[in-house]
Design a protein around this motif. Sequence first.
Motif, PDB file in Angstrom:
ATOM      1  N   GLU A 141       7.776  -2.779  -1.906  1.00 30.06           N
ATOM      2  CA  GLU A 141       6.363  -2.806  -1.534  1.00 30.06           C
ATOM      3  C   GLU A 141       5.618  -3.552  -2.638  1.00 30.06           C
ATOM      4  OE1 GLU A 141       3.075   0.548  -1.704  1.00 30.06           O
ATOM      5  OE2 GLU A 141       4.333   0.819   0.080  1.00 30.06           O
ATOM      6  N   TYR A 142       4.696  -4.437  -2.243  1.00 30.37           N
ATOM      7  CA  TYR A 142       3.984  -5.273  -3.211  1.00 30.37           C
ATOM      8  C   TYR A 142       2.486  -4.981  -3.184  1.00 30.37           C
ATOM      9  CZ  TYR A 142       8.227  -8.122  -3.521  1.00 30.37           C
ATOM     10  OH  TYR A 142       9.517  -8.553  -3.727  1.00 30.37           O
ATOM     11  N   ASP A 143       1.884  -5.056  -4.363  1.00 33.28           N
ATOM     12  CA  ASP A 143       0.436  -4.962  -4.467  1.00 33.28           C
ATOM     13  C   ASP A 143      -0.164  -6.325  -4.126  1.00 33.28           C
ATOM     14  OD1 ASP A 143      -2.122  -3.597  -5.505  1.00 33.28           O
ATOM     15  OD2 ASP A 143      -2.009  -5.422  -6.729  1.00 33.28           O
ATOM     16  N   THR A 144      -1.015  -6.366  -3.111  1.00 34.32           N
ATOM     17  CA  THR A 144      -1.516  -7.644  -2.586  1.00 34.32           C
ATOM     18  C   THR A 144      -2.294  -8.427  -3.636  1.00 34.32           C
ATOM     19  OG1 THR A 144      -1.671  -6.657  -0.384  1.00 34.32           O
ATOM     20  CG2 THR A 144      -2.874  -8.707  -0.761  1.00 34.32           C
ATOM     21  N   ILE A 145      -3.133  -7.769  -4.392  1.00 25.56           N
ATOM     22  CA  ILE A 145      -3.962  -8.464  -5.382  1.00 25.56           C
ATOM     23  C   ILE A 145      -3.093  -9.101  -6.460  1.00 25.56           C
ATOM     24  CG2 ILE A 145      -5.726  -8.168  -7.157  1.00 25.56           C
ATOM     25  CD1 ILE A 145      -6.969  -5.994  -5.449  1.00 25.56           C
ATOM     26  N   THR A 146      -2.092  -8.374  -6.929  1.00 22.89           N
ATOM     27  CA  THR A 146      -1.218  -8.913  -7.978  1.00 22.89           C
ATOM     28  C   THR A 146      -0.375 -10.067  -7.453  1.00 22.89           C
ATOM     29  OG1 THR A 146      -1.092  -6.662  -8.866  1.00 22.89           O
ATOM     30  CG2 THR A 146       0.429  -8.274  -9.766  1.00 22.89           C
ATOM     31  N   VAL A 147       0.088  -9.963  -6.201  1.00 23.18           N
ATOM     32  CA  VAL A 147       0.843 -11.067  -5.592  1.00 23.18           C
ATOM     33  C   VAL A 147      -0.036 -12.308  -5.481  1.00 23.18           C
ATOM     34  CG1 VAL A 147       1.893 -11.871  -3.444  1.00 23.18           C
ATOM     35  CG2 VAL A 147       2.466  -9.610  -4.335  1.00 23.18           C
ATOM     36  N   LEU A 149      -2.535 -13.084  -7.355  1.00 26.80           N
ATOM     37  CA  LEU A 149      -2.689 -13.616  -8.712  1.00 26.80           C
ATOM     38  C   LEU A 149      -1.470 -14.433  -9.116  1.00 26.80           C
ATOM     39  CD1 LEU A 149      -4.211 -13.789 -11.393  1.00 26.80           C
ATOM     40  CD2 LEU A 149      -3.143 -11.605 -12.048  1.00 26.80           C
ATOM     41  N   SER A 150      -0.278 -13.969  -8.768  1.00 27.22           N
ATOM     42  CA  SER A 150       0.935 -14.712  -9.122  1.00 27.22           C
ATOM     43  C   SER A 150       0.982 -16.067  -8.413  1.00 27.22           C
ATOM     44  CB  SER A 150       2.178 -13.888  -8.766  1.00 27.22           C
ATOM     45  OG  SER A 150       2.355 -13.799  -7.361  1.00 27.22           O
ATOM     46  N   VAL A 151       0.517 -16.122  -7.166  1.00 23.15           N
ATOM     47  CA  VAL A 151       0.491 -17.393  -6.433  1.00 23.15           C
ATOM     48  C   VAL A 151      -0.531 -18.339  -7.059  1.00 23.15           C
ATOM     49  CG1 VAL A 151       0.016 -18.481  -4.215  1.00 23.15           C
ATOM     50  CG2 VAL A 151       1.292 -16.327  -4.299  1.00 23.15           C
ATOM     51  N   ILE A 152      -1.687 -17.815  -7.449  1.00 21.09           N
ATOM     52  CA  ILE A 152      -2.708 -18.643  -8.098  1.00 21.09           C
ATOM     53  C   ILE A 152      -2.172 -19.231  -9.397  1.00 21.09           C
ATOM     54  CG2 ILE A 152      -4.958 -18.597  -9.245  1.00 21.09           C
ATOM     55  CD1 ILE A 152      -5.838 -16.530  -7.174  1.00 21.09           C
ATOM     56  N   ILE A 153      -1.439 -18.422 -10.166  1.00 20.14           N
ATOM     57  CA  ILE A 153      -0.840 -18.913 -11.410  1.00 20.14           C
ATOM     58  C   ILE A 153       0.136 -20.050 -11.109  1.00 20.14           C
ATOM     59  CG2 ILE A 153       0.725 -18.309 -13.301  1.00 20.14           C
ATOM     60  CD1 ILE A 153      -0.512 -15.508 -13.276  1.00 20.14           C
ATOM     61  N   ALA A 154       0.963 -19.881 -10.086  1.00 19.99           N
ATOM     62  CA  ALA A 154       1.952 -20.906  -9.734  1.00 19.99           C
ATOM     63  C   ALA A 154       1.280 -22.201  -9.306  1.00 19.99           C
ATOM     64  CB  ALA A 154       2.864 -20.387  -8.626  1.00 19.99           C
ATOM     65  N   VAL A 155       0.254 -22.110  -8.466  1.00 21.25           N
ATOM     66  CA  VAL A 155      -0.436 -23.310  -7.979  1.00 21.25           C
ATOM     67  C   VAL A 155      -1.161 -24.013  -9.122  1.00 21.25           C
ATOM     68  CG1 VAL A 155      -2.290 -24.149  -6.487  1.00 21.25           C
ATOM     69  CG2 VAL A 155      -0.636 -22.468  -5.612  1.00 21.25           C
ATOM     70  N   SER A 156      -1.850 -23.249  -9.964  1.00 24.27           N
ATOM     71  CA  SER A 156      -2.593 -23.839 -11.083  1.00 24.27           C
ATOM     72  C   SER A 156      -1.646 -24.526 -12.060  1.00 24.27           C
ATOM     73  CB  SER A 156      -3.401 -22.755 -11.807  1.00 24.27           C
ATOM     74  OG  SER A 156      -4.305 -22.127 -10.925  1.00 24.27           O
ATOM     75  N   ALA A 157      -0.540 -23.858 -12.371  1.00 21.10           N
ATOM     76  CA  ALA A 157       0.421 -24.437 -13.309  1.00 21.10           C
ATOM     77  C   ALA A 157       1.050 -25.697 -12.736  1.00 21.10           C
ATOM     78  CB  ALA A 157       1.508 -23.412 -13.636  1.00 21.10           C
ATOM     79  N   MET A 193       6.670  -9.554 -10.445  1.00 25.85           N
ATOM     80  CA  MET A 193       7.473  -8.342 -10.612  1.00 25.85           C
ATOM     81  C   MET A 193       6.594  -7.131 -10.896  1.00 25.85           C
ATOM     82  SD  MET A 193      10.406  -9.434  -9.945  1.00 25.85           S
ATOM     83  CE  MET A 193      11.296  -7.915 -10.259  1.00 25.85           C
ATOM     84  N   ALA A 194       5.441  -7.356 -11.552  1.00 27.38           N
ATOM     85  CA  ALA A 194       4.524  -6.250 -11.805  1.00 27.38           C
ATOM     86  C   ALA A 194       3.905  -5.717 -10.524  1.00 27.38           C
ATOM     87  CB  ALA A 194       3.423  -6.701 -12.771  1.00 27.38           C
ATOM     88  N   ALA A 195       3.910  -6.559  -9.470  1.00 29.61           N
ATOM     89  CA  ALA A 195       3.354  -6.129  -8.184  1.00 29.61           C
ATOM     90  C   ALA A 195       4.333  -5.295  -7.380  1.00 29.61           C
ATOM     91  CB  ALA A 195       2.936  -7.358  -7.369  1.00 29.61           C
ATOM     92  N   LEU A 196       5.579  -5.189  -7.848  1.00 28.11           N
ATOM     93  CA  LEU A 196       6.645  -4.573  -7.064  1.00 28.11           C
ATOM     94  C   LEU A 196       6.697  -3.059  -7.241  1.00 28.11           C
ATOM     95  CD1 LEU A 196       9.228  -4.949  -5.316  1.00 28.11           C
ATOM     96  CD2 LEU A 196      10.495  -5.183  -7.475  1.00 28.11           C
TER      97      LEU A 196
END
Length: 291
Positions: A141-147, A149-157, A193-196
Amino acid sequence: MQGTIDGFSYGAVTPVAAFLMACLGAALGLRCTTRSLRTERSFKAGWLALGATSIGSGIWTMHFIAMMGFSVEEAPIGYDKAITFASLAVAIVMVGVGIFLVGYRGATPMALVTGGTITGLGVATMHYLGMAGMRLDGQFEYDTITVTLSVIIAVSASTAALWAAVSIHGFLPSLGAAVVMGVAVSGMHYTGMAALRVHLHAAALPGTAGGDTPTGLLVPMLIGPACFLLVAGVVVMFDPLVVMGTPDWEDAAPGRALGIPAQRQVPRFGTHADPASFHSQRRDPVEHHDR
Protein backbone atom coordinates in the motif's frame (compact mmCIF):
# COMPACT_ATOMS: atom_id res chain seq x y z
CA MET A 1 -1.08 -7.49 10.09
CA GLN A 2 1.45 -4.73 9.49
CA GLY A 3 4.83 -5.85 8.19
CA THR A 4 8.06 -4.48 9.65
CA ILE A 5 10.07 -2.93 6.80
CA ASP A 6 13.83 -2.52 6.84
CA GLY A 7 15.28 -0.70 3.82
CA PHE A 8 18.89 -0.84 5.07
CA SER A 9 19.51 -4.46 6.01
CA TYR A 10 23.20 -4.13 5.07
CA GLY A 11 23.67 -0.68 6.52
CA ALA A 12 25.15 1.97 4.24
CA VAL A 13 26.60 -0.54 1.76
CA THR A 14 23.58 -0.83 -0.52
CA PRO A 15 22.63 2.90 -0.59
CA VAL A 16 26.21 3.94 -1.41
CA ALA A 17 26.67 1.24 -4.06
CA ALA A 18 23.28 2.10 -5.58
CA PHE A 19 24.15 5.80 -5.68
CA LEU A 20 27.47 5.11 -7.41
CA MET A 21 25.74 3.01 -10.08
CA ALA A 22 23.18 5.75 -10.69
CA CYS A 23 26.01 8.30 -11.07
CA LEU A 24 27.94 6.02 -13.43
CA GLY A 25 24.93 5.44 -15.69
CA ALA A 26 24.07 9.14 -15.67
CA ALA A 27 27.65 10.21 -16.43
CA LEU A 28 27.97 7.84 -19.39
CA GLY A 29 24.52 8.67 -20.72
CA LEU A 30 24.93 12.43 -20.48
CA ARG A 31 28.34 12.39 -22.15
CA CYS A 32 27.00 10.22 -24.99
CA THR A 33 24.10 12.63 -25.44
CA THR A 34 26.52 15.54 -25.57
CA ARG A 35 28.68 13.66 -28.07
CA SER A 36 25.69 13.11 -30.35
CA LEU A 37 25.43 16.86 -30.83
CA ARG A 38 28.93 16.98 -32.33
CA THR A 39 28.70 14.11 -34.77
CA GLU A 40 27.32 13.45 -38.20
CA ARG A 41 23.61 12.73 -38.42
CA SER A 42 24.26 9.11 -39.46
CA PHE A 43 26.01 8.43 -36.09
CA LYS A 44 23.73 10.57 -33.91
CA ALA A 45 21.17 7.81 -33.32
CA GLY A 46 23.91 5.41 -32.20
CA TRP A 47 25.26 7.79 -29.56
CA LEU A 48 21.76 8.62 -28.32
CA ALA A 49 20.85 4.93 -28.09
CA LEU A 50 24.05 4.23 -26.14
CA GLY A 51 23.26 7.13 -23.82
CA ALA A 52 19.68 5.98 -23.24
CA THR A 53 20.75 2.40 -22.51
CA SER A 54 23.47 3.64 -20.15
CA ILE A 55 21.09 5.80 -18.13
CA GLY A 56 18.36 3.15 -18.12
CA SER A 57 20.77 0.39 -17.07
CA GLY A 58 22.31 2.58 -14.38
CA ILE A 59 18.93 3.48 -12.90
CA TRP A 60 17.70 -0.13 -13.02
CA THR A 61 20.90 -1.48 -11.46
CA MET A 62 20.73 1.23 -8.80
CA HIS A 63 17.17 0.20 -7.95
CA PHE A 64 17.92 -3.48 -7.45
CA ILE A 65 21.16 -2.91 -5.58
CA ALA A 66 19.13 -0.76 -3.19
CA MET A 67 16.45 -3.49 -3.04
CA MET A 68 19.08 -6.00 -1.92
CA GLY A 69 18.94 -4.17 1.40
CA PHE A 70 15.13 -4.25 1.57
CA SER A 71 13.42 -6.81 3.77
CA VAL A 72 10.16 -7.45 5.57
CA GLU A 73 10.88 -9.03 8.93
CA GLU A 74 7.82 -11.27 9.04
CA ALA A 75 7.85 -12.58 5.44
CA PRO A 76 10.36 -13.71 2.79
CA ILE A 77 10.46 -11.81 -0.50
CA GLY A 78 10.63 -13.21 -4.03
CA TYR A 79 10.75 -11.63 -7.50
CA ASP A 80 8.85 -12.36 -10.68
CA LYS A 81 11.44 -12.54 -13.48
CA ALA A 82 9.19 -11.35 -16.30
CA ILE A 83 8.03 -8.20 -14.52
CA THR A 84 11.51 -7.53 -13.17
CA PHE A 85 13.13 -7.53 -16.60
CA ALA A 86 10.15 -5.71 -18.12
CA SER A 87 10.99 -2.81 -15.78
CA LEU A 88 14.46 -2.64 -17.39
CA ALA A 89 12.94 -2.45 -20.87
CA VAL A 90 10.54 0.29 -19.76
CA ALA A 91 13.40 2.31 -18.29
CA ILE A 92 15.52 2.11 -21.45
CA VAL A 93 12.65 2.81 -23.86
CA MET A 94 11.17 5.78 -21.99
CA VAL A 95 14.55 7.31 -21.22
CA GLY A 96 15.42 6.79 -24.89
CA VAL A 97 12.33 8.70 -26.03
CA GLY A 98 13.30 11.69 -23.89
CA ILE A 99 16.95 11.63 -24.96
CA PHE A 100 16.17 11.27 -28.67
CA LEU A 101 13.70 14.14 -28.44
CA VAL A 102 16.24 16.51 -26.90
CA GLY A 103 19.09 15.14 -29.01
CA TYR A 104 17.31 16.00 -32.25
CA ARG A 105 15.38 19.10 -31.14
CA GLY A 106 17.99 20.73 -28.90
CA ALA A 107 17.42 22.51 -25.60
CA THR A 108 14.21 24.23 -26.61
CA PRO A 109 11.74 24.72 -23.73
CA MET A 110 9.17 22.40 -25.31
CA ALA A 111 11.72 19.64 -26.00
CA LEU A 112 13.14 19.85 -22.47
CA VAL A 113 9.77 19.82 -20.75
CA THR A 114 8.42 16.98 -22.90
CA GLY A 115 11.63 14.94 -22.87
CA GLY A 116 12.20 15.50 -19.15
CA THR A 117 8.63 14.50 -18.31
CA ILE A 118 8.81 11.30 -20.38
CA THR A 119 12.22 10.40 -18.95
CA GLY A 120 11.12 11.12 -15.38
CA LEU A 121 7.97 9.07 -15.81
CA GLY A 122 10.15 6.28 -17.19
CA VAL A 123 12.29 6.36 -14.04
CA ALA A 124 9.22 6.31 -11.80
CA THR A 125 7.52 3.59 -13.87
CA MET A 126 10.62 1.44 -13.69
CA HIS A 127 10.66 1.80 -9.89
CA TYR A 128 7.02 0.97 -9.28
CA LEU A 129 6.93 -1.77 -11.91
CA GLY A 130 9.95 -3.33 -10.24
CA MET A 131 8.11 -3.14 -6.93
CA ALA A 132 5.09 -4.81 -8.55
CA GLY A 133 7.37 -7.71 -9.45
CA MET A 134 8.02 -8.45 -5.79
CA ARG A 135 6.26 -11.48 -4.33
CA LEU A 136 5.37 -11.98 -0.69
CA ASP A 137 2.37 -13.23 1.26
CA GLY A 138 0.79 -9.83 1.65
CA GLN A 139 0.06 -6.67 -0.27
CA PHE A 140 1.68 -3.28 -0.76
CA GLU A 141 0.00 0.00 0.00
CA TYR A 142 1.40 3.41 -0.97
CA ASP A 143 0.88 6.89 0.42
CA THR A 144 -0.40 8.95 -2.53
CA ILE A 145 1.24 12.23 -1.53
CA THR A 146 4.67 10.65 -1.05
CA VAL A 147 4.39 8.77 -4.36
CA THR A 148 3.50 12.03 -6.11
CA LEU A 149 6.55 13.67 -4.54
CA SER A 150 8.78 10.86 -5.81
CA VAL A 151 7.45 11.32 -9.36
CA ILE A 152 8.02 15.09 -9.17
CA ILE A 153 11.62 14.45 -8.07
CA ALA A 154 12.15 12.07 -11.00
CA VAL A 155 10.69 14.47 -13.58
CA SER A 156 12.59 17.49 -12.22
CA ALA A 157 15.88 15.60 -12.09
CA SER A 158 15.43 14.22 -15.60
CA THR A 159 14.63 17.64 -17.06
CA ALA A 160 17.68 19.17 -15.37
CA ALA A 161 19.88 16.30 -16.58
CA LEU A 162 18.72 16.64 -20.18
CA TRP A 163 19.33 20.38 -20.05
CA ALA A 164 22.83 19.72 -18.72
CA ALA A 165 23.53 17.19 -21.47
CA VAL A 166 22.97 19.74 -24.24
CA SER A 167 24.09 22.89 -22.43
CA ILE A 168 27.07 21.94 -20.22
CA HIS A 169 30.03 20.65 -22.20
CA GLY A 170 33.01 20.74 -19.85
CA PHE A 171 34.15 17.50 -18.24
CA LEU A 172 33.95 18.53 -14.58
CA PRO A 173 30.59 20.34 -14.93
CA SER A 174 29.20 17.25 -16.63
CA LEU A 175 30.42 15.09 -13.77
CA GLY A 176 28.68 17.48 -11.40
CA ALA A 177 25.45 17.09 -13.39
CA ALA A 178 25.80 13.30 -13.20
CA VAL A 179 26.23 13.46 -9.42
CA VAL A 180 23.15 15.67 -9.13
CA MET A 181 21.16 13.17 -11.19
CA GLY A 182 22.49 10.30 -9.08
CA VAL A 183 21.37 12.09 -5.91
CA ALA A 184 17.95 12.79 -7.43
CA VAL A 185 17.43 9.21 -8.67
CA SER A 186 18.47 7.79 -5.30
CA GLY A 187 16.25 10.35 -3.59
CA MET A 188 13.34 9.35 -5.82
CA HIS A 189 13.90 5.68 -4.96
CA TYR A 190 14.01 6.13 -1.21
CA THR A 191 11.15 8.63 -1.29
CA GLY A 192 9.09 6.00 -3.10
CA MET A 193 10.13 3.38 -0.53
CA ALA A 194 9.09 5.74 2.28
CA ALA A 195 5.58 5.70 0.79
CA LEU A 196 5.37 1.91 1.12
CA ARG A 197 3.37 0.02 3.70
CA VAL A 198 3.16 -3.79 3.77
CA HIS A 199 0.01 -5.53 4.98
CA LEU A 200 0.66 -9.22 5.55
CA HIS A 201 -2.02 -11.85 5.21
CA ALA A 202 -3.19 -13.34 8.47
CA ALA A 203 -2.10 -16.84 7.40
CA ALA A 204 1.37 -15.76 6.26
CA LEU A 205 3.95 -18.43 6.94
CA PRO A 206 7.74 -18.41 6.46
CA GLY A 207 8.80 -19.64 3.03
CA THR A 208 5.50 -18.96 1.25
CA ALA A 209 6.73 -16.21 -1.06
CA GLY A 210 6.62 -16.97 -4.79
CA GLY A 211 9.18 -16.15 -7.47
CA ASP A 212 12.96 -16.14 -7.16
CA THR A 213 14.83 -14.95 -4.11
CA PRO A 214 16.91 -11.74 -4.34
CA THR A 215 20.18 -13.66 -4.11
CA GLY A 216 18.97 -16.07 -6.79
CA LEU A 217 18.37 -13.16 -9.19
CA LEU A 218 21.52 -11.25 -8.26
CA VAL A 219 23.67 -12.62 -11.11
CA PRO A 220 21.22 -12.21 -14.02
CA MET A 221 19.89 -8.89 -12.69
CA LEU A 222 23.15 -7.09 -12.03
CA ILE A 223 25.94 -8.72 -14.03
CA GLY A 224 24.34 -8.06 -17.44
CA PRO A 225 23.69 -4.31 -17.00
CA ALA A 226 27.01 -3.92 -15.15
CA CYS A 227 28.88 -5.48 -18.08
CA PHE A 228 27.06 -3.17 -20.50
CA LEU A 229 28.03 -0.14 -18.42
CA LEU A 230 31.63 -1.35 -18.48
CA VAL A 231 31.55 -1.63 -22.29
CA ALA A 232 29.93 1.81 -22.56
CA GLY A 233 32.63 3.20 -20.29
CA VAL A 234 35.34 1.79 -22.56
CA VAL A 235 33.66 3.38 -25.60
CA VAL A 236 33.52 6.73 -23.83
CA MET A 237 37.15 6.53 -22.68
CA PHE A 238 38.42 5.97 -26.22
CA ASP A 239 36.55 8.97 -27.64
CA PRO A 240 38.15 12.19 -26.38
CA LEU A 241 35.19 14.27 -27.57
CA VAL A 242 32.95 12.33 -25.19
CA VAL A 243 35.27 12.74 -22.23
CA MET A 244 36.49 16.29 -22.65
CA GLY A 245 33.92 17.82 -24.96
CA THR A 246 35.07 20.55 -27.33
CA PRO A 247 36.78 23.70 -26.09
CA ASP A 248 35.52 25.75 -28.99
CA TRP A 249 31.80 25.03 -28.54
CA GLU A 250 30.05 27.70 -30.53
CA ASP A 251 27.36 29.87 -29.06
CA ALA A 252 23.91 29.39 -30.43
CA ALA A 253 23.38 31.47 -33.54
CA PRO A 254 20.27 33.66 -33.84
CA GLY A 255 17.26 31.53 -34.64
CA ARG A 256 18.99 28.28 -33.66
CA ALA A 257 18.02 26.46 -30.46
CA LEU A 258 20.68 26.10 -27.78
CA GLY A 259 22.25 22.65 -27.86
CA ILE A 260 22.16 22.26 -31.64
CA PRO A 261 25.70 22.79 -32.99
CA ALA A 262 26.38 25.27 -35.72
CA GLN A 263 26.57 23.95 -39.25
CA ARG A 264 30.02 22.86 -40.35
CA GLN A 265 31.65 25.47 -42.54
CA VAL A 266 32.55 24.07 -45.93
CA PRO A 267 35.47 25.70 -47.75
CA ARG A 268 34.35 27.59 -50.81
CA PHE A 269 37.55 26.91 -52.70
CA GLY A 270 40.29 24.31 -52.61
CA THR A 271 40.43 20.53 -52.48
CA HIS A 272 37.51 20.14 -50.04
CA ALA A 273 35.32 22.85 -51.49
CA ASP A 274 31.61 22.21 -51.82
CA PRO A 275 30.96 21.45 -55.52
CA ALA A 276 27.69 23.36 -55.34
CA SER A 277 29.60 26.48 -54.39
CA PHE A 278 31.14 26.70 -57.84
CA HIS A 279 27.69 27.27 -59.27
CA SER A 280 26.70 29.78 -56.65
CA GLN A 281 29.83 31.91 -56.74
CA ARG A 282 29.52 35.26 -58.46
CA ARG A 283 31.75 35.30 -61.46
CA ASP A 284 33.75 38.40 -62.26
CA PRO A 285 33.16 39.72 -65.75
CA VAL A 286 35.89 38.73 -68.16
CA GLU A 287 37.49 41.60 -69.94
CA HIS A 288 38.06 41.01 -73.64
CA HIS A 289 41.06 42.67 -75.18
CA ASP A 290 41.65 42.98 -78.84
CA ARG A 291 44.76 41.24 -79.89
